[in-house]
Design an enzyme around this catalytic site. Structure first.
Site: not given
Ligand SMILES: NC(=O)c1ccc[n+]([C@@H]2O[C@H](COP(=O)([O-])OP(=O)(O)OC[C@H]3O[C@@H](n4cnc5c(N)ncnc54)[C@H](OP(=O)(O)O)[C@@H]3O)[C@@H](O)[C@H]2O)c1
Length: 260
Positions: A139, A152
């Site tokens: 991130s 985080y």
């Molecule tokens: N969106 C943003 O603003 C942003 C910015 C910078 C970085 N990121 C990073 O991008 C990555 C993806 O996040 P996103 O934005 O796409 O959020 P998201 O829509 O909440 O997706 C998160 C994914 O992680 C999975 N997950 C969560 N806990 C888990 C567990 N215990 N075991 C296995 N899978 C798990 C969830 O699936 P289940 O709940 O079905 O398990 C979901 O598929 C993360 O690493 C986040 O830190 C996001």
């Protein structure tokens, strides 16, 4: 499987979008998350649209035994990944002293330990086959200390440092390691981190979609880039963090993220 790509956290957001991009590039896929119904829906869509093979695995990656069982399951099927995408992760907006330890610990296990463990499990076979890609999703939070999301931000700093280091170890092996650093992005992340109303997401305006980030991340992974910060403004901000004192950076995040 044809040049299989393993993607963690493929049931929503950036991981879901990455699965679509990888399938469009004719990769077979192994998708992991806890919500299997979502994975099965995506499998049906991608197999019908792109004619690729998609396997799904329901598992909680905070659990070490689950990670080992997932690895053993892929080994049993003779899968050596072309690429491993460590995308699963979550955040939590809360004063650290008032936070749930169970939630902070799960974040450490998922954002840091699972990513590191899966990389350690799959890397030897990727090196042995002389080609491969690691894509670790960090991130822009990796570049600065983040008040009210302390664990985080620190977890993402780990992802950046770890991935940069192994990228250097991997030189000459045919395997590359890329850190993808999205800024605020449309997904389920903000709602899960309880930051829907935080100024950061309020003021970010038209956020990029998960698809935007996935297209960018896939291209960076394929090129073997070391660090890929999504978006020009995020690239400029990440460079600016090198110039400001870290105390000042932490104060800026405090002012932006202070819970109401
Ligand atoms: N969106 C943003 O603003 C942003 C910015 C910078 C970085 N990121 C990073 O991008 C990555 C993806 O996040 P996103 O934005 O796409 O959020 P998201 O829509 O909440 O997706 C998160 C994914 O992680 C999975 N997950 C969560 N806990 C888990 C567990 N215990 N075991 C296995 N899978 C798990 C969830 O699936 P289940 O709940 O079905 O398990 C979901 O598929 C993360 O690493 C986040 O830190 C996001």
């Amino acid at each position: 499987m044809a040049k299989p790509i393993l993607i963690t956290g493929a049931s929503s957001g950036i991981g879901y979008a990455l699965a679509r991009v990888c399938a469009a590039h004719r990769h077979d896929l192994v998708l992991v998350a806890r919500r299997e119904d979502r994975l099965l829906g995506l499998k049906a869509e991608l197999e019908a649209t792109h004619g690729v093979q998609v396997l799904t695995y329901r598992g909680d990656l905070t659990d070490a035994d689950t990670r080992q069982q997932f690895f053993d399951w892929t080994q049993g099927q003779g899968i050596v990944p072309y690429a491993l995408v460590n995308n699963a992760g979550f955040g939590d907006l809360t004063p650290f002293a008032e936070s749930s330890w169970d939630k902070q610990n799960a974040m450490l296990q998922l954002n840091i330990v699972a990513l590191t463990h899966l990389t350690r499990l799959y890397l030897p076979a990727m090196i042995a086959q002389g080609q491969g890609r690691i894509l670790n999703v960090a991130s822009t939070a990796a570049f600065l200390p983040g008040a009210y999301m302390a664990v985080y931000y620190a977890s993402k700093a780990f992802v950046l440092s770890f991935t940069e280091a192994i990228a250097t170890e991997l030189e000459g092996t045919g395997v590359t390691a890329t850190t993808l650093c999205p800024g605020p992005t449309q997904s389920e992340f903000a709602e899960r981190a309880e930051i829907k109303d935080a100024k950061l997401f309020e003021t970010a305006g038209n956020l990029p979609t998960s698809a935007d980030v996935a297209i960018y991340g896939y291209a960076a992974m394929e090129k073997g880039e070391r660090t890929a910060v999504h978006g020009t403004v995020n690239q400029m901000l990440s460079l600016a963090t090198r110039l400001l004192p870290r105390k000042k950076l932490a104060a800026i995040t405090r002012d932006i993220q202070k819970p109401a």
